[in-house]
Motif scaffolding. Structure first.
Motif, short mmCIF file in Angstrom:
data_model
loop_
_atom_site.label_atom_id
_atom_site.label_comp_id
_atom_site.label_asym_id
_atom_site.label_seq_id
_atom_site.Cartn_x
_atom_site.Cartn_y
_atom_site.Cartn_z
N VAL A 192 -4.72 -1.71 -4.01
CA VAL A 192 -5.52 -2.88 -3.59
C VAL A 192 -6.33 -3.51 -4.73
O VAL A 192 -6.33 -4.74 -4.88
CB VAL A 192 -6.39 -2.53 -2.37
N VAL B 84 0.83 -1.21 0.00
CA VAL B 84 0.00 0.00 0.00
C VAL B 84 0.86 1.26 0.00
O VAL B 84 0.54 2.24 -0.66
CB VAL B 84 -0.98 -0.02 1.20
N ARG B 85 1.97 1.22 0.73
CA ARG B 85 2.91 2.35 0.71
C ARG B 85 4.31 1.82 0.48
O ARG B 85 4.63 0.68 0.86
CB ARG B 85 2.84 3.13 2.04
N ILE C 290 -4.94 11.01 3.79
CA ILE C 290 -3.67 11.02 3.04
C ILE C 290 -3.28 12.48 2.85
O ILE C 290 -4.09 13.27 2.35
CB ILE C 290 -3.82 10.35 1.66
N GLN D 68 -10.04 10.51 3.81
CA GLN D 68 -8.86 10.65 2.92
C GLN D 68 -8.48 12.09 2.66
O GLN D 68 -7.30 12.40 2.59
CB GLN D 68 -9.03 9.91 1.58
N TYR E 195 1.24 10.68 1.15
CA TYR E 195 0.98 10.05 -0.16
C TYR E 195 2.23 9.35 -0.68
O TYR E 195 3.32 9.92 -0.70
CB TYR E 195 0.52 11.11 -1.17
N1 SAM Z 1 -10.55 0.33 1.80
C1 SAM Z 1 -10.25 1.31 2.74
C2 SAM Z 1 -10.93 2.64 2.34
O1 SAM Z 1 -11.23 2.84 1.20
O2 SAM Z 1 -11.09 3.47 3.17
C3 SAM Z 1 -8.78 1.55 2.89
C4 SAM Z 1 -7.82 0.45 2.65
S1 SAM Z 1 -6.14 0.97 2.44
C5 SAM Z 1 -5.37 -0.56 2.41
C6 SAM Z 1 -5.75 1.68 4.01
C7 SAM Z 1 -5.37 3.12 3.95
O3 SAM Z 1 -4.11 3.27 3.35
C8 SAM Z 1 -6.27 4.01 3.12
O4 SAM Z 1 -7.42 4.40 3.81
C9 SAM Z 1 -5.39 5.18 2.78
O5 SAM Z 1 -5.53 6.22 3.72
C10 SAM Z 1 -3.99 4.58 2.85
N2 SAM Z 1 -3.37 4.50 1.52
C11 SAM Z 1 -3.75 3.72 0.49
N3 SAM Z 1 -2.96 3.94 -0.57
C12 SAM Z 1 -2.07 4.89 -0.20
C13 SAM Z 1 -1.01 5.56 -0.87
N4 SAM Z 1 -0.70 5.30 -2.14
N5 SAM Z 1 -0.30 6.48 -0.18
C14 SAM Z 1 -0.59 6.75 1.11
N6 SAM Z 1 -1.58 6.16 1.78
C15 SAM Z 1 -2.32 5.24 1.13
#
Ligand code: SAM
Ligand code: SF4
Length: 522
Positions: free
Chosen positions: A196, A59-60, A364, A324, A395
């Motif tokens: 995801v 994810v990051r 984010i 977000q 981000y």
């Molecule tokens: N499905 C959940 C939703 O939509 O709220 C979130 C799942 S995600 C695995 C968990 C969190 O990781 C997200 O809510 C987001 O804040 C953060 N995240 C996801 N992609 C990211 C990225 N490219 N950079 C920074 N944070 C990220």
């Protein structure tokens, strides 16, 4: 380094390290049960294990770097002669593909999150030293589930993996009184920053009967707290009679698109909505003392589901509902599908229907083009919502997402860091106030464990002294609450039960209090 942990009976030891979200924690638990049943033994020492498995997160970038540095270390050890099998599971290999095997020759096999049922074969081949091509050492979904969605969902072997855990007689050994239960897999939302949908594939919804059966079996092994998992749980919707296997049994089905939630449900179809599912689990598995779910999506959360939460005493008054961003412009670039006003409308509706609901979120900062004004709108959202806690992420541009293709990562690292720290400070002050409001109240606490042993320190963070044992648990609203008891014996007897605690002190992420009544009837 030669491994010295293979037993004379040939049992192999495995060290498994998990990165990332609750979905990964659940996957690791299932992997562990599956491999224990096949005779493997799990250990905590990476240096001595015969097999090292990493269940990775993508994810990051930071999460990926952590795993890759561990893999690098194992490469050095292997060169020096250590006999160890290395496997990478989860989202990182799914995103990177089989090329990871040539980039990191020390990795013996890779297995994506949707292929975990193939892990025993991959592992056994690696242990046997069978020389296989790279493609035979990789089990990845690719974008197969999106190409042939219904079919691959119907053949979903992972359903068996989820169910197998509950029927495993050894399960209790590896878990506590709490368990995760998946209700949906994958995601169809395609937020532009997020990997995801690529790594976990199309959104698949499990049949309600399977979910309920899994809950029942978990309860039979001693579980009393269940957290339902899905990327956007409130989008759970199962249409009966359309996805059946050869025996006529219902199987997982692809989730409906976003537009389905704009229309009333077709009365000619029998549908289980998220509200129906919550109600059924609550009523049909009454031994679950606490039922939670993660993660909620700010759109399409029905009043029915909120009413079920309010009216069912064993469903927790807790929502994790990431915003977000507080800027409509950024939300649009993120493809989140709602506005700040719609987000706030949902929070108001939730608090009207469930006045004591606690809300957590994710933000984010530093999404491409985010200005100071956008950022200030996010700060203002935090102040309006008053999250009990809010996870703030910087981000991170991720390969194969829309955002990395479409937008330059133009917010400097230092700006991202400043914004992140500022929001943590603002969020901390808000959750401090919110926790303070509980002082003087009696809260019901589900006792999770004895706090890590430590000396009594000044201030609120009381932990351990010679004569008392500090316990930690959670309220229905997911607030952490600590309290002391007089003996280890008493402490052990309370774990996995409920107590009422008079809150005497608080900190931004903690309530502290005095136990009132050892066992509380809910
Ligand atoms: N499905 C959940 C939703 O939509 O709220 C979130 C799942 S995600 C695995 C968990 C969190 O990781 C997200 O809510 C987001 O804040 C953060 N995240 C996801 N992609 C990211 C990225 N490219 N950079 C920074 N944070 C990220
Ligand atoms: Fe990622 Fe968005 Fe799906 Fe959450 S809803 S998993 S952030 S794509």
């Amino acid at each position: 380094m030669q491994s010295n942990s293979t037993h004379h009976d040939g049992t192999r030891s495995i060290y498994l390290e998990t990165f990332g979200c609750q979905m990964n924690e659940l996957d690791s638990e299932l992997v562990q049960d599956q491999l224990v049943a096949l005779g493997f033994e799990f250990m905590d020492n990476r240096d001595e294990a015969d097999v090292v498995l990493f269940n990775t997160c993508s994810v990051r970038e930071q999460a990926e770097n952590k795993v890759l540095s561990r893999v690098g270390q194992l490469g050095i050890e292997k060169k020096k002669g250590r006999d160890v099998v290395v496997g990478m599971l989860g989202c990182l290999p799914e995103r990177e593909g089989a090329r990871i095997l040539s980039k990191y020759p020390q990795v013996d096999f890779i297995c994506g999150p949707s292929e975990l049922d193939k892990l025993p074969t991959l592992l056994n081949n690696a242990i046997a030293g069978i020389a296989l091509s790279r493609s035979d050492r990789a089990a990845l979904q690719g974008n197969r589930s999106r190409r042939s969605a219904t079919l691959s969902a119907a053949k979903d072997n992972l359903e068996l993996l989820d169910l197998a855990r509950a029927f495993n007689p050894d399960h209790r050994r590896t878990t506590s009184y709490s368990a995760y239960v998946r209700i949906t897999r994958g995601c169809n939302k395609f937020c532009t920053y997020c990997v995801v949908p690529n790594t976990r594939g199309a959104e698949v919804h499990r049949p309600p009967d399977s979910i309920i059966e899994e809950c029942r079996q978990l309860v039979a092994t001693g579980v009393i707290e269940v957290t339902l998992l899905g990327q956007t749980v409130n989008h759970y919707r199962y249409t009966h009679g359309v996805a059946l296997n050869a025996d006529g049994k219902e199987v997982p089905q692809i989730g409906p698109g976003l537009t389905a939630f704009k229309k009333p449900i077709d009365v000619s179809q029998q549908v289980t909505t998220f509200a129906n599912l919550l109600q059924r689990i609550h009523d049909e598995v009454p031994d679950i003392q606490r039922l939670r779910f993660l993660t909620s999506y700010p759109r399409d959360f029905s009043d029915e589901a909120l009413v079920v939460m309010r009216d069912c005493p064993r469903i927790c008054n807790y929502l994790h509902v990431p915003a977000q961003s507080g800027s409509n412009r950024i939300l649009k670039l993120m493809n989140r599908g709602y506005t700040v006003e719609e987000y706030l409308e949902f929070i108001d509706r939730a608090r009207t229907i469930i006045p004591d609901v606690e809300i957590a979120g994710d933000i984010i900062v530093g999404f491409p083009t985010e200005t100071e004004d956008d950022f200030m709108e996010t700060e203002s959202l935090l102040r309006k919502v008053r999250f009990k806690n809010n996870f703030v992420f910087s981000y991170s541009p991720r390969p194969s997402t829309v955002a990395i293709e479409r937008f330059e990562d133009d917010v400097p690292r230092t700006t991202k860091l400043r914004r992140l720290n500022h929001l943590l400070k603002v969020g901390g002050a808000i959750s401090g106030e919110l926790h303070r409001e509980y002082e003087g109240e009696v809260v019901d606490v589900f006792v999770e464990r004895i706090s890590p042993k430590s000396r009594r320190t000044n201030g609120v963070e009381l932990r351990w002294n010679n004569s008392t044992v500090q316990m930690t648990g959670r309220t229905s609203g997911d607030l952490i609450c600590v309290f002391d008891v007089d003996s280890l014996e008493m402490a052990n007897s309370l774990v996995g039960g409920f107590v009422s605690v008079l809150v005497t002190e608080s900190a931004p992420l903690l309530l502290k209090g005095v136990i009132q009544d050892p066992v509380l009837a809910i």
